[in-house]
Write a protein that holds these residues in place. Sequence first.
Motif, mmCIF file in Angstrom:
data_model
loop_
_atom_site.group_PDB
_atom_site.id
_atom_site.type_symbol
_atom_site.label_atom_id
_atom_site.label_comp_id
_atom_site.label_asym_id
_atom_site.label_seq_id
_atom_site.Cartn_x
_atom_site.Cartn_y
_atom_site.Cartn_z
ATOM 1 N N LEU A 189 8.961 26.250 -33.792
ATOM 2 C CA LEU A 189 8.304 25.061 -34.635
ATOM 3 C C LEU A 189 8.917 23.790 -34.873
ATOM 4 N N HIS A 208 10.429 32.132 -34.712
ATOM 5 C CA HIS A 208 9.138 31.093 -34.847
ATOM 6 C C HIS A 208 9.226 29.852 -35.417
ATOM 7 N N PRO A 210 3.063 29.086 -54.613
ATOM 8 C CA PRO A 210 1.772 28.631 -53.756
ATOM 9 C C PRO A 210 1.533 27.187 -53.744
ATOM 10 N N THR A 219 6.818 15.056 -41.299
ATOM 11 C CA THR A 219 6.173 16.247 -40.818
ATOM 12 C C THR A 219 6.595 17.386 -41.759
ATOM 13 N N PHE A 220 5.357 17.959 -42.428
ATOM 14 C CA PHE A 220 5.706 19.398 -42.859
ATOM 15 C C PHE A 220 4.875 20.305 -42.352
ATOM 16 N N VAL A 221 5.477 21.264 -41.980
ATOM 17 C CA VAL A 221 4.706 22.230 -41.018
ATOM 18 C C VAL A 221 5.017 23.760 -41.694
ATOM 19 N N GLY A 222 4.095 24.389 -42.036
ATOM 20 C CA GLY A 222 3.866 25.853 -42.568
ATOM 21 C C GLY A 222 4.256 26.874 -41.488
ATOM 22 N N THR A 223 4.695 27.896 -41.440
ATOM 23 C CA THR A 223 4.955 28.680 -40.577
ATOM 24 C C THR A 223 4.940 30.012 -41.065
ATOM 25 N N TYR A 224 4.014 30.874 -40.335
ATOM 26 C CA TYR A 224 3.516 32.419 -40.571
ATOM 27 C C TYR A 224 4.104 33.058 -39.497
ATOM 28 N N ARG A 261 10.875 22.541 -52.362
ATOM 29 C CA ARG A 261 9.993 21.866 -51.548
ATOM 30 C C ARG A 261 10.588 20.349 -51.795
ATOM 31 N N HIS A 277 8.379 25.206 -43.330
ATOM 32 C CA HIS A 277 8.272 25.708 -44.851
ATOM 33 C C HIS A 277 7.958 27.101 -44.450
ATOM 34 N N ILE A 278 8.836 27.973 -44.460
ATOM 35 C CA ILE A 278 8.564 29.442 -44.311
ATOM 36 C C ILE A 278 8.254 30.383 -45.966
ATOM 37 N N GLY A 279 9.224 30.032 -46.645
ATOM 38 C CA GLY A 279 9.017 30.754 -47.637
ATOM 39 C C GLY A 279 7.791 30.676 -48.638
ATOM 40 N N LEU A 280 7.490 31.588 -49.557
ATOM 41 C CA LEU A 280 6.141 31.288 -50.136
ATOM 42 C C LEU A 280 6.133 31.801 -51.642
#
Lengths: 334, 334
Positions: B153, B149, B260, B275-280, B239, B254-257
Amino acid sequence: MQALVYTGTEKLEYKKFKDPLLVDGESIVRVSASGICGSDMHAYHGKDERRVPPLILGHEVSGVIEEGSKKGKKVVLNPLITCGKCNYCINEREHLCEKRVLLGMNRPIERQGAFAELVIAPDQNIYELPATLDIKKAPIAEPTAVALHAVELGKDVLKKSLNQSRVLIIGGGAIGLLCALLLENYKKCKEIILVDLNEKRLASCKKELNSETLKPDNEIIKENSFDLVFDTVGLEITRQNAIKFVNSGGAIVHIGLTQPSGTFNFRKATLQEITFVGTYCYTNKDFQNTLNLLSKDVLGKLNWIEYRDLSKGFNAFKQIHDGTCSSPKIILIP
Amino acid sequence: MQALVYTGTEKLEYKKFKDPLLVDGESIVRVSASGICGSDMHAYHGKDERRVPPLILGHEVSGVIEEGSKKGKKVVLNPLITCGKCNYCINEREHLCEKRVLLGMNRPIERQGAFAELVIAPDQNIYELPATLDIKKAPIAEPTAVALHAVELGKDVLKKSLNQSRVLIIGGGAIGLLCALLLENYKKCKEIILVDLNEKRLASCKKELNSETLKPDNEIIKENSFDLVFDTVGLEITRQNAIKFVNSGGAIVHIGLTQPSGTFNFRKATLQEITFVGTYCYTNKDFQNTLNLLSKDVLGKLNWIEYRDLSKGFNAFKQIHDGTCSSPKIILIP
């Protein structure tokens, strides 16, 4: 020539300045109108390392060719000067050119700006003024191109169609207003809220828009409820509001740059899959598209622009600084 | 049944636990194998508000249907349970469903996890095990779907083709390694660097990859030189490295967390249009595509997975915590 010269933090002097000298591949333009941008204000406050006094600011420009191959033509300038040869330039992303420089900047390379009677620019940055566009209004092309580029980036990163999206615009300055006008009139968005803390600005925007114009703490504005948020301010608090109000899977387009750093809710960005995209200037194509839109009056009559004499430009800067002028755009006329 | 129960911060007890009770539309699965995820470690450290003790963790699962309509079938579970009805669910973005819940979580709704002999899951979350996929290895489908995923993305937000892009992967855990394997073998990327501080992890990754595997301070890694950066760690420092190393116009996925919140260079993000995109997690389609890829051995033989007895699961957690186990993935076998 006479020019409004930025001579130190919060200092502008209208005085004699050396005329530009013609060089190959460039033209000298007699300035008809030159708009004040938020980034000029940033420089005026001594906070822009790319704009060091003494310098003529100003990069939203229309005029008439004074010297050069198209002498006498009415023109609008694209102030973003790029190399034309790098990978970015040959792939229609000229705005990311490593050698890019803007009129009215002197770091890393000096390019005097257009708060003056004359300005010099490369021929490839000179666009013919559309016949239906008033030369006094034409400097609005530059911030409109910024807004158009931001809107197009927002459209590209959204996973749903833009005209079906709920949009929040943070900031009722020129860029915020122009984003709203583009979204309403060009992109046919139906659900837009524009927020600003300043009531005068809200009132100015309200007159021009169908969008709701509200204070950011209005309870109509709910957390997690916008597909797309434009942050035209770029403060830590506006970025924090942007991530608070954006919906799962939504996007934040970041145009302003008031505070360059700060904390951010990366937890929500990750768990709710938010896209954050920074945006800078415009491509050459965006600039041309903007002129086409303006020539067709797509953004309306632009009667919200105020005009002042260049010789009194210092007062205009001061009023914007003091908040005693709420007009989204002041254009200086030499 | 016997289960490895998370009973408090850094506490896991292998003990009797009530069997799941069959409900309509769900099946009870006898667990064959269940992988330890970074988010299980996060819970173990008492840092996940969605996972509150006492709770059975574990959401990377394969097994055999014990009770339900497809009794006896070998299966893999998609642990992300969604409503199937909301706008996200009907538009193939199930992972953003407001009612989503993951196996092995108990906030806002309880769903016991798979570090146990039995686990219950909705039938729509149960996928048939591909004939060519070893049931012991099959829990790797879940983190592989996360990585797939993220890669998709990244591909979507890039303005150039993925296989022509320079890629940096921060973190050599399971997700970092799986991203690299997908980028190499499925997306045919040719220029990948994977970085980690931990030399053991780098050595594990090096055995499986053609990509360069380096420490993040290696001087080969230059500022502004990657089109796409995957941050699989999600610390403030990673980051900050991501934004430092990404090129103008590039993207950060950005996959890790791990942390926060934190500061970030919004100046570069804006001026260089990052572009910064979070992914879940993953969509249902990503999960199915992952099983197809694994069934064709696209990611290789997966011999880097280590196996331990579920009854000794506590030791595995402890070793991951201590850093004495560098394997990118430990799977527990009941």
